[in-house]
Design an enzyme around this catalytic site. Structure first.
Site, PDB file in Angstrom:
ATOM      1  N   ALA A  13      -9.512 -13.090  -1.855  1.00 58.85           N
ATOM      2  CA  ALA A  13      -9.510 -12.349  -0.595  1.00 58.85           C
ATOM      3  C   ALA A  13     -10.483 -11.185  -0.783  1.00 58.85           C
ATOM      4  CB  ALA A  13      -8.104 -11.903  -0.246  1.00 58.85           C
ATOM      5  N   ARG A  35      -6.165 -20.182  -4.341  1.00 56.56           N
ATOM      6  CA  ARG A  35      -5.155 -21.209  -3.998  1.00 56.56           C
ATOM      7  C   ARG A  35      -5.708 -22.176  -2.954  1.00 56.56           C
ATOM      8  NH1 ARG A  35       0.330 -19.402  -1.047  1.00 56.56           N
ATOM      9  NH2 ARG A  35      -1.261 -18.567   0.364  1.00 56.56           N
ATOM     10  N   THR A  36      -6.270 -21.616  -1.887  1.00 57.14           N
ATOM     11  CA  THR A  36      -6.863 -22.462  -0.854  1.00 57.14           C
ATOM     12  C   THR A  36      -8.330 -22.678  -1.233  1.00 57.14           C
ATOM     13  OG1 THR A  36      -5.397 -21.373   0.711  1.00 57.14           O
ATOM     14  CG2 THR A  36      -7.213 -22.652   1.650  1.00 57.14           C
ATOM     15  N   GLY A 132     -10.210   0.612  -2.601  1.00 52.74           N
ATOM     16  CA  GLY A 132     -10.345  -0.339  -1.502  1.00 52.74           C
ATOM     17  C   GLY A 132     -11.468  -1.322  -1.743  1.00 52.74           C
ATOM     18  N   LYS A 185      -1.135   3.937 -10.782  1.00 44.31           N
ATOM     19  CA  LYS A 185      -1.771   3.566  -9.501  1.00 44.31           C
ATOM     20  C   LYS A 185      -0.831   3.876  -8.334  1.00 44.31           C
ATOM     21  CE  LYS A 185      -4.262   1.539  -6.344  1.00 44.31           C
ATOM     22  NZ  LYS A 185      -3.970   1.265  -5.128  1.00 44.31           N
ATOM     23  N   ASN A 189      -1.348   6.569  -5.189  1.00 41.47           N
ATOM     24  CA  ASN A 189      -1.156   6.308  -3.756  1.00 41.47           C
ATOM     25  C   ASN A 189      -0.164   7.282  -3.145  1.00 41.47           C
ATOM     26  OD1 ASN A 189      -2.763   4.146  -4.444  1.00 41.47           O
ATOM     27  ND2 ASN A 189      -1.680   2.698  -3.160  1.00 41.47           N
ATOM     28  N   TYR A 193      -0.859   9.823  -0.033  1.00 47.52           N
ATOM     29  CA  TYR A 193      -0.050  10.022   1.183  1.00 47.52           C
ATOM     30  C   TYR A 193       0.076  11.522   1.482  1.00 47.52           C
ATOM     31  CZ  TYR A 193       1.985   5.309   2.008  1.00 47.52           C
ATOM     32  OH  TYR A 193       2.194   3.989   2.317  1.00 47.52           O
ATOM     33  N   ARG A 448      31.765  20.764  -4.774  1.00 51.13           N
ATOM     34  CA  ARG A 448      32.002  19.475  -5.447  1.00 51.13           C
ATOM     35  C   ARG A 448      33.276  19.534  -6.279  1.00 51.13           C
ATOM     36  NH1 ARG A 448      28.493  18.186  -9.364  1.00 51.13           N
ATOM     37  NH2 ARG A 448      28.749  15.942  -9.118  1.00 51.13           N
TER      38      ARG A 448
HETATM   39  P1  NBP Z   1      -4.153 -10.013  -0.169  1.00 55.95           P
HETATM   40  O1  NBP Z   1      -3.179  -9.009  -0.674  1.00 55.95           O
HETATM   41  O2  NBP Z   1      -4.330 -10.158   1.291  1.00 55.95           O
HETATM   42  O3  NBP Z   1      -3.745 -11.461  -0.789  1.00 55.95           O
HETATM   43  C1  NBP Z   1      -4.456 -12.616  -0.421  1.00 55.95           C
HETATM   44  C2  NBP Z   1      -4.739 -13.442  -1.652  1.00 55.95           C
HETATM   45  O4  NBP Z   1      -3.520 -13.832  -2.304  1.00 55.95           O
HETATM   46  C3  NBP Z   1      -5.435 -14.738  -1.269  1.00 55.95           C
HETATM   47  O5  NBP Z   1      -6.377 -15.059  -2.269  1.00 55.95           O
HETATM   48  C4  NBP Z   1      -4.279 -15.736  -1.243  1.00 55.95           C
HETATM   49  O6  NBP Z   1      -4.668 -17.055  -1.406  1.00 55.95           O
HETATM   50  C5  NBP Z   1      -3.522 -15.257  -2.446  1.00 55.95           C
HETATM   51  N1  NBP Z   1      -2.167 -15.814  -2.546  1.00 55.95           N
HETATM   52  C6  NBP Z   1      -1.079 -15.643  -1.766  1.00 55.95           C
HETATM   53 BR1  NBP Z   1      -1.056 -14.639  -0.226  1.00 55.95          BR
HETATM   54  N2  NBP Z   1      -0.005 -16.300  -2.193  1.00 55.95           N
HETATM   55  C7  NBP Z   1      -0.414 -16.931  -3.306  1.00 55.95           C
HETATM   56  C8  NBP Z   1       0.257 -17.772  -4.216  1.00 55.95           C
HETATM   57  N3  NBP Z   1       1.534 -18.068  -4.090  1.00 55.95           N
HETATM   58  N4  NBP Z   1      -0.453 -18.268  -5.265  1.00 55.95           N
HETATM   59  C9  NBP Z   1      -1.758 -17.976  -5.405  1.00 55.95           C
HETATM   60  N5  NBP Z   1      -2.450 -17.145  -4.573  1.00 55.95           N
HETATM   61  C10 NBP Z   1      -1.777 -16.641  -3.539  1.00 55.95           C
HETATM   62  O7  NBP Z   1      -5.588  -9.775  -0.844  1.00 55.95           O
HETATM   63  P2  NBP Z   1      -6.407  -8.408  -1.060  1.00 55.95           P
HETATM   64  O8  NBP Z   1      -6.350  -7.505   0.123  1.00 55.95           O
HETATM   65  O9  NBP Z   1      -7.724  -8.854  -1.586  1.00 55.95           O
HETATM   66  O10 NBP Z   1      -5.607  -7.681  -2.237  1.00 55.95           O
HETATM   67  C11 NBP Z   1      -5.390  -8.285  -3.498  1.00 55.95           C
HETATM   68  C12 NBP Z   1      -4.482  -7.378  -4.307  1.00 55.95           C
HETATM   69  O11 NBP Z   1      -5.149  -6.124  -4.497  1.00 55.95           O
HETATM   70  C13 NBP Z   1      -3.166  -7.062  -3.604  1.00 55.95           C
HETATM   71  O12 NBP Z   1      -2.143  -6.938  -4.559  1.00 55.95           O
HETATM   72  C14 NBP Z   1      -3.423  -5.733  -2.968  1.00 55.95           C
HETATM   73  O13 NBP Z   1      -2.249  -4.988  -2.741  1.00 55.95           O
HETATM   74  C15 NBP Z   1      -4.315  -5.073  -4.002  1.00 55.95           C
HETATM   75  N6  NBP Z   1      -5.185  -4.012  -3.503  1.00 55.95           N
HETATM   76  C16 NBP Z   1      -5.745  -4.108  -2.276  1.00 55.95           C
HETATM   77  C17 NBP Z   1      -6.575  -3.091  -1.823  1.00 55.95           C
HETATM   78  C18 NBP Z   1      -7.243  -3.191  -0.480  1.00 55.95           C
HETATM   79  O14 NBP Z   1      -7.871  -2.200  -0.079  1.00 55.95           O
HETATM   80  N7  NBP Z   1      -7.150  -4.317   0.210  1.00 55.95           N
HETATM   81  C19 NBP Z   1      -6.835  -1.998  -2.640  1.00 55.95           C
HETATM   82  C20 NBP Z   1      -6.279  -1.957  -3.910  1.00 55.95           C
HETATM   83  C21 NBP Z   1      -5.446  -2.979  -4.330  1.00 55.95           C
HETATM   84  P3  NBP Z   1      -4.951 -17.990  -0.113  1.00 55.95           P
HETATM   85  O15 NBP Z   1      -6.385 -17.732   0.270  1.00 55.95           O
HETATM   86  O16 NBP Z   1      -4.723 -19.357  -0.602  1.00 55.95           O
HETATM   87  O17 NBP Z   1      -3.978 -17.588   0.971  1.00 55.95           O
END
Ligand code: NBP
Length: 486
Positions: A13, A35-36, A132, A185, A189, A193, A448
C-alpha cells in the site's frame, strides 16, 4: 540486476511502495510481495518499472528471492494481518532470518511476537516508521527495537534510508528490546496529538480574541516558526492558514468541518499512561478534545441551551499574541515532560534501559513532531540521563519560569471568554500540581478510608506505615485486609 535482493517488503500500500522506492533509490535491491498480486504487478509495471525491484507472487517466492539472512519488512495493516502474514512466512524462514514489522503495531503485540519468534530463533524487530507517505519515500524517522542481533544486519539499510537531522545525523538508531521501538513510535504520535491540539487552541484564541485578518495570522505563525517553537507542525500551520479554495475563493480552513478523526495511537498512549499510573493528562486531553469535536450535533444543540459570557476582544492584541506564543511554548514543555515521564516509566516497567536523549534526536527529522526544541531535550538528558522530569532540567525550568505567567494569563482569558483550551489548561494544572508540595490528596485518602477503610499514611510517621480512623464514630476499627495504597 542482482538475482537476490538485499531486503524484502511485504505489503505494497502507500507506505510499503514508498519505502521500497526509497530503499531502491539508495542502491538496495528489494524483493516485493503483496497479498493481492494485482497490486504487486501494478507496482512492478508502474512506479517500480526499470528499477532494482524483484516482484514475488507468493511468500515462498519472496523468501527465495532474498540473500541470507533474510531481511523482510512487513508493511501491512496493524493487528491480525501481521500475525497472518508471519504465519504464512514462517515455514519458509530459517534460524537467524529477520522479520521487521514497520507498521503501527501495538507494542504489547510486538512483545508477544518477539517472544514467540525468538523461541524459533527468528530475529524480530518492531520498527516505528514516522513521517507518513512523504517520509517513507524521502526519509522517515525510524525507531527499531527488538532482538538486538538483528541490528547489525539491518543498520546500514535503515540508517541510509532514514531522514537526516539538520546536522546530518540519521534519524534512526536502535531503541531497545522487544516492543520498545513501537512504544516510542506510539509515544511520538501521542505527543503529536498534544502538539496539534495546542497549536489549534492558540489559533482559536487569536481568531476569537483578536481582529487579525487570516493573512496576518498566517504571518504570525510564520514568525513564531523562527522562535523556540520552530517545528514542522508550525510550518504547515502557516501554509494551511494561507490556502484558498480555487472554487469558492474562501480559505480552505473555513470550509473544513470541525470534527477531528483519529486512528488510535493517541488513545493507546493515554491508555498506557493510565496503565503505568503516569499523569500524561495533556496528551489524554488532546485525545478527548478530538472525541468532543466529533460530537458535533450535540455541541450544536448545547450551544442553544448552555450560556457563556460575552467574548471581549483583547485590549492589546500584539501583547496578547505574544502571551499566546509564550503560553504555547510553556504548554509544549509540559506535554513533552509528560511524554518523557511516561517513557521513563515504561522503560523501568519493561526493563528497556532506554536512552531518552537519543530518542529525542531521532525525532529531529522525517517525523511529524520534528522541531528545534528536541535539541534542547537531548541536551537535558545528556546532562542527566536519569532526569525524573524534563521540567527539572535547568534550561527548561528557566524557560517555564519565564513563560508560566503567560500560560496563566492565556488560560484565564480563555476561561473568561468561553473558549475551551483543554490542552493549555491541563498543561498548566500539570505544571502547578507537579510543583506543589502539598496537594489535596490527603482529603481523598481520608474519604477512601472513611467509606472503604482503605487506610492512609501520615506525614508525621515514616512511609509504609498505614493507619485507619473510625471517621463516623461507628465503633468499627478494622481496616480492609487489602492495601489499596500501593
Ligand atoms: P494499510 O494500513 O492501508 O494496509 C494495507 C496493506 O495491508 C495492503 O498491502 C494489504 O494487502 C495488506 N493486508 C491486509 Br489489509 N490484510 C492482510 C493480510 N491478512 N495479509 C497480508 N496483507 C494484508 O497500508 P499503509 O497505509 O501503507 O500502512 C502500512 C502500515 O504502516 C500500517 O500499519 C500503518 O498503520 C503504518 N503507517 C502508516 C502511515 C501512513 O501515513 N499511512 C504512517 C506510518 C505508519 P491487500 O492489497 O491485499 O489488501
Amino acid at each position: 540486476m542482482k538475482n537476490k535482493a538485499d531486503i524484502a517488503v511485504a505489503g505494497l500500500a502507500v507506505m510499503g511502495e514508498n519505502l521500497v522506492l526509497n530503499m531502491e533509490s539508495k542502491g538496495f535491491t528489494v524483493a516485493v510481495y503483496n497479498r493481492t498480486y494485482a497490486r504487486t504487478e501494478a507496482f512492478a509495471n508502474g512506479r517500480g518499472k526499470g528499477k532494482n525491484i524483484l516482484p514475488a507472487s507468493t511468500v515462498a517466492e519472496l523468501c527465495d528471492r532474498l540473500e541470507r539472512p533474510r531481511r523482510i519488512m512487513l508493511m501491512v495493516k496493524a493487528g491480525a494481518p501481521v500475525d497472518e502474514l508471519i504465519g504464512q512466512l514462517l515455514p519458509h524462514l530459517e534460524q537467524g532470518d529477520i522479520l521487521i514489522d514497520g507498521g503501527n503495531s501495538f507494542f504489547k503485540d510486538t512483545m508477544r511476537r518477539a517472544s514467540e519468534l525468538g523461541k524459533k530463533e527468528i530475529l524480530y524487530v518492531g520498527a516505528g516508521v514516522s513521517g507518513g507517505e512523504e517520509g517513507a519515500l524521502h526519509g522517515p524517522s525510524l525507531m527499531p527495537g527488538g532482538d538486538i542481533r538483528a541490528w547489525e544486519p539491518i543498520r546500514t539499510i535503515f540508517r541510509t534510508i532514514s531522514a537526516k537531522a539538520p546536522d546530518g545525523t540519521p534519524c534512526c538508531d536502535w531503541i531497545g528490546p522487544d516492543g520498545s521501538g513501537h512504544f516510542v513510535k506510539m509515544l511520538h504520535n501521542g505527543i503529536e496529538y498534544s502538539d496539534m491540539q495546542m497549536i489549534a487552541e492558540a489559533w482559536n484564541l487569536l481568531r476569537h480574541l483578536c481582529s487579525f485578518p487570516p493573512e496576518a495570522l498566517a504571518d504570525l505563525f510564520e514568525a513564531w516558526n523562527r522562535t523556540e517553537l520552530e517545528s514542522y507542525l508550525m510550518e504547515i500551520t502557516s501554509a494551511i492558514l494561507r490556502k484558498k479554495d480555487p472554487g469558492t475563493g474562501a480559505y480552505v480552513l473555513d470550509l473544513i468541518l470541525d470534527s477531528a478523526g483519529q486512528k488510535g495511537t493517541g488513545k493507546w498512549t493515554a491508555e498506557c499512561a493510565l496503565d503505568l499510573g503516569m499523569p500524561a493528562a495533556t496528551i489524554a486531553e488532546a485525545v478527548f478534545a478530538r472525541c468532543l469535536s466529533a460530537l458535533r450535533e450535540e455541541r450544536l444543540a448545547a450551544s442553544k441551551i448552555l450560556p457563556g459570557p460575552a467574548v471581549p476582544k483583547a485590549q492589546d492584541e500584539k501583547g496578547f499574541a505574544e502571551s499566546v506564543r509564550r503560553a504555547l511554548y510553556a504548554a509544549k514543555i509540559c506535554a513533552y515532560a509528560q511524554g518523557f515521564q511516561l517513557l521513563r516509566a515504561a522503560s523501568r516497567e519493561y526493563n528497556w534501559n532506554l536512552n531518552y536523549g537519543d530518542i529525542a534526536l531521532m525525532w529531529r527529522g522525517g517525523c511529524i513532531i520534528r522541531a528545534k526544541f528536541l535539541d534542547d531535550i537531548k541536551r537535558a538528558f545528556a546532562a542527566n540521563g536519569d532526569l525524573a522530569n524534563l521540567m527539572f532540567d535547568p534550561f527548561f525550568a528557566d524557560a517555564l519560569a519565564k513563560a508560566q505567567e503567560s500560560l496563566r494569563k492565556v488560560v484565564a482569558s480563555a476561561a473568561m471568554s468561553e473558549i475551551a483550551v483543554p490542552a493549555f489548561s491541563s498543561a498548566l494544572a500539570y505544571y502547578d500540581a507537579s510543583r506543589s508540595g502539598r496537594l489535596p490528596a490527603n482529603l481523598i485518602q481520608a474519604m477512601r478510608d472513611c467509606f472503604g477503610a482503605h487506610t492512609y499514611e501520615r506525614v508525621d510517621r515514616k512511609r509504609g506505615e498505614f493507619f485507619h480512623t473510625d471517621w463516623m464514630d461507628s465503633g468499627s476499627v478494622s481496616a480492609t485486609s487489602t492495601n489499596y495504597n500501593r
